[in-house]
Write an enzyme that holds these catalytic residues in place. Sequence first.
Site, PDB file in Angstrom:
ATOM      1  N   LYS A 183      34.559  37.980  44.461  1.00 27.53           N
ATOM      2  CA  LYS A 183      33.620  37.197  43.649  1.00 27.53           C
ATOM      3  C   LYS A 183      32.152  37.379  44.020  1.00 27.53           C
ATOM      4  O   LYS A 183      31.277  36.935  43.276  1.00 27.53           O
ATOM      5  CB  LYS A 183      33.978  35.720  43.760  1.00 27.53           C
ATOM      6  CG  LYS A 183      33.834  35.168  45.174  1.00 27.53           C
ATOM      7  CD  LYS A 183      34.180  33.682  45.241  1.00 27.53           C
ATOM      8  CE  LYS A 183      33.962  33.158  46.655  1.00 27.53           C
ATOM      9  NZ  LYS A 183      34.263  31.708  46.764  1.00 27.53           N
ATOM     10  N   LYS A 195      29.959  34.573  34.791  1.00 28.40           N
ATOM     11  CA  LYS A 195      29.350  35.884  34.992  1.00 28.40           C
ATOM     12  C   LYS A 195      30.046  36.975  34.172  1.00 28.40           C
ATOM     13  O   LYS A 195      29.571  38.108  34.108  1.00 28.40           O
ATOM     14  CB  LYS A 195      29.363  36.237  36.477  1.00 28.40           C
ATOM     15  CG  LYS A 195      28.474  35.326  37.316  1.00 28.40           C
ATOM     16  CD  LYS A 195      28.600  35.598  38.789  1.00 28.40           C
ATOM     17  CE  LYS A 195      27.628  34.729  39.584  1.00 28.40           C
ATOM     18  NZ  LYS A 195      27.857  33.298  39.399  1.00 28.40           N
ATOM     19  N   ASN A 221      29.192  28.299  38.990  1.00 30.47           N
ATOM     20  CA  ASN A 221      29.273  28.199  40.439  1.00 30.47           C
ATOM     21  C   ASN A 221      29.898  26.870  40.863  1.00 30.47           C
ATOM     22  O   ASN A 221      29.726  25.860  40.193  1.00 30.47           O
ATOM     23  CB  ASN A 221      27.875  28.300  41.063  1.00 30.47           C
ATOM     24  CG  ASN A 221      27.249  29.658  40.826  1.00 30.47           C
ATOM     25  OD1 ASN A 221      27.445  30.265  39.774  1.00 30.47           O
ATOM     26  ND2 ASN A 221      26.489  30.136  41.778  1.00 30.47           N
TER      27      ASN A 221
END
Length: 611
Positions: free
Chosen positions: A364, A406, A443
């Site tokens: 990640k 992302k 996040n």
Amino acid sequence: MRVAYRTKVIIGWDLAAILLSLAAAYIMEPAASEALGGAAGWLLYGAASAAIGFWSVTRHRLHRRIWQYTGIAELKCILQTALLAALIPFVAAWVLQGQAQTLLMLHHFIGIAALMAGPRIAWRAFCDKYSVKKQPITRRALIIGAGSCGTLIAKEMQQNDGVNVTPVGFIDDDPYKHRMQVLGLPVFGGRGDIGCIVENHRIDEIVIAMPSVSKTQISALVNICKTTKVKLRIVPDLQDMIDGRGASGRVRDVSVEDLLGRDPIRTDLEHIAGYVEQKVVLVTGAGGSIGSELCRQIAPFAPSKLLLLGHGENSIYNIEMEMRSVFPDLPIETVIADVQDRTRIDAVFAKYRPQVVFHAAAHKHVPLMERNPAEAIKNNVFGTKNVSECADAYGAERFVLISTDKAVNPTSVMGTTKRIAEMFIQSLDKHSATKFVAVRFGNVLGSRGSVIPRFKDQILKGGPVTVTHPEMVRYFMTIPEAVQLVIQAGSFAKGGEVFILDMGKPVKIYDLAVDLIRLSGYEPNLDIDIAFTGMREGEKLYEELLTNEEGLSSTMHNRIFIGRPAQLNRTELDFEIRKMEKVLGQHPDEIRAVLQHLVPSYRNVGTTAVG
């Protein structure tokens, strides 16, 4: 012997209080002696009262209570004892002789209560007055919340030798309490007065003692307090105490999570239990931040077996020990395996036949994967391919992929590989009985390698706190919060969806650094510097939650949404993935070219990488 002697003295005093108060009552009411038949009646009346008093004292264990902490509970027991010792002989005399003195009984009751409670209250007052700290006070505290919790915190500060903090006063929004005193300390005013009180009374730290209020209210208070430049602390909320994440009465430092201000998630327990209960559940990446929290939150739903799969033996061992301690009756199997090893993954599925799969195993870290693109592809793409194809082959009911924001219009290798993983399970879903879904979020606060632990470590070392760009923003969510929504999203799966979690408002990383410095009791760029280091490879200023082709529709949960499934050609996708496999050992630029062909929205910002 000392305890036995003390017990005898206390019981002796309580019995003496009953007889002395009776004698005083007779002196005040001399006609009572004649009404009871003279001295014999008086002695019988006194003996009955003493016997009943003795029974009540021992029943309420008044002789076992520490006088220093005498409170309402002890006073209630004393009043009950006084009432029984005075009332029962009075009723008996009235029944047996047809007459009794009501005033005698009232004087007797008041006397017993006064003589039994008086010494106890006096000793309590003496102890409160003279139980001062022996060490010098170094910090002055303002307590927000003049309720029961704030009172307990203030009292602990006043009396505990191990706490070098003294309470100065309270803040409370209840106007009735303003200008009143609690434990001899003033209630200065409401939250609007915090700034001037901190300055006028030289406050060193603020303690928020309101464990029952909502997280939204706590967030608002923290935002007010953080401007004062003093250290903030907080009493854990009631749910944390119940769940074991905070000890009752223990004050902790205010964290960034308190600033998010989101109230607890509403969970549909019935739907979750319907697809997890009495099922074999596999969690890949079970030793990681998300994977381990998945295990913790799945366990209460009583799966028939919980499989903890991970590559690192230490992290798997740690979560195994935790789970066996907290859920001793839950069948648990630990599996050390690499998701890139198709033969091993196939053997795991053949042996355990998992019915529900949560795939959290992934690389990640964006900059690391930019420098190691082949490893990102092996783990995130081929690892997902191995686990999902085995789930299909062995008849798993559901497969939930943990994805990331992302993956949307990615600028990084990591984000692109996660987008390919999403695309692969969506294409697989079209021809499988297994329901394949992905859950996409931003996040998580406090995960290993994330920004918050790094900032805290830099503050601990005296700075500087490093921020890549002053305008960089990110979505944030706590780990338990994200995992709750992941499990809930799994209950909505019909197949092929990408679930998007409501992350709230995006947070500017610079503001996050400023808040953390202030919450630690320092002033940004004065006590602790903030340094800008420039954007790292693969990063972008802001993240997105939807690709251009995805719409957004709601679910039964107000914080979970669905992106429209992409229209994918399975044959073309398999061809591109095979092509990707062939370039793994080649130059990183060739790897990126294949990634861009497969995910046209991938914007390669360019970087130097090792193969």
